[in-house]
Design a protein around this motif. Structure first.
Motif, mmCIF file in Angstrom:
data_model
loop_
_atom_site.group_PDB
_atom_site.id
_atom_site.type_symbol
_atom_site.label_atom_id
_atom_site.label_comp_id
_atom_site.label_asym_id
_atom_site.label_seq_id
_atom_site.Cartn_x
_atom_site.Cartn_y
_atom_site.Cartn_z
ATOM 1 N N SER A 180 0.831 -1.214 0.000
ATOM 2 C CA SER A 180 0.000 0.000 0.000
ATOM 3 C C SER A 180 0.865 1.263 0.000
ATOM 4 C CB SER A 180 -0.968 0.001 1.182
ATOM 5 O OG SER A 180 -0.277 -0.021 2.399
ATOM 6 N N ILE A 206 2.139 1.668 -3.589
ATOM 7 C CA ILE A 206 1.058 2.174 -4.433
ATOM 8 C C ILE A 206 0.839 3.665 -4.180
ATOM 9 C CG2 ILE A 206 -1.448 2.039 -4.844
ATOM 10 C CD1 ILE A 206 -1.148 -1.024 -4.414
ATOM 11 N N TRP A 211 1.216 6.624 -6.972
ATOM 12 C CA TRP A 211 0.113 7.528 -7.307
ATOM 13 C C TRP A 211 0.516 8.985 -7.161
ATOM 14 C CZ3 TRP A 211 -4.106 7.382 -9.998
ATOM 15 C CH2 TRP A 211 -4.816 6.209 -10.141
ATOM 16 N N MET A 240 1.554 -2.416 -9.414
ATOM 17 C CA MET A 240 0.329 -1.660 -9.679
ATOM 18 C C MET A 240 -0.656 -2.497 -10.495
ATOM 19 S SD MET A 240 0.756 1.236 -8.144
ATOM 20 C CE MET A 240 -0.189 2.581 -8.837
ATOM 21 N N LEU A 255 -4.186 -3.245 -8.483
ATOM 22 C CA LEU A 255 -5.246 -2.293 -8.803
ATOM 23 C C LEU A 255 -6.283 -2.962 -9.708
ATOM 24 C CD1 LEU A 255 -3.226 0.932 -9.692
ATOM 25 C CD2 LEU A 255 -4.331 0.388 -7.526
#
Length: 68
Positions: free
Chosen positions: A5, A8, A12, A36, A40
Motif C-alpha cells: 500500500s 502504491i 500515485w 500496480m 489495482l
C-alpha cells in the motif's frame, strides 16, 4: 520493509519519481508497474498508466533535461 500500500501510494503521488521509489524500496520502475497491475483494478491501472506515461515529474532524468 515497505508495504504494498505504501508503494502504491508513492506511485500515485505526482511528486514522487520512480527514482525516489527505487532509492527507498529498491524496486525498479518495471517492478512498480507490475505491483500496480497486480493490485489495482484494471480500470484504475489504466488510469494510473495514462497519468504517469510521459509525465516529466515521474522521471528525474526527463525532469532534469527539461530544466536545461
Amino acid at each position: 520493509m515497505t508495504s504494498i500500500s505504501e508503494i502504491i501510494a508513492m506511485a500515485w503521488c505526482d511528486k514522487t519519481a520512480f527514482d525516489d521509489i527505487k532509492a527507498l524500496t529498491g524496486l525498479s520502475e518495471a517492478a512498480v508497474i507490475r505491483i500496480m497491475r497486480k493490485n489495482l483494478k484494471p480500470s484504475s491501472f489504466r488510469l494510473w498508466r495514462k497519468r504517469v506515461s510521459g509525465r516529466v515529474a515521474k522521471h528525474k532524468k526527463l525532469n532534469a533535461d527539461r530544466l536545461v
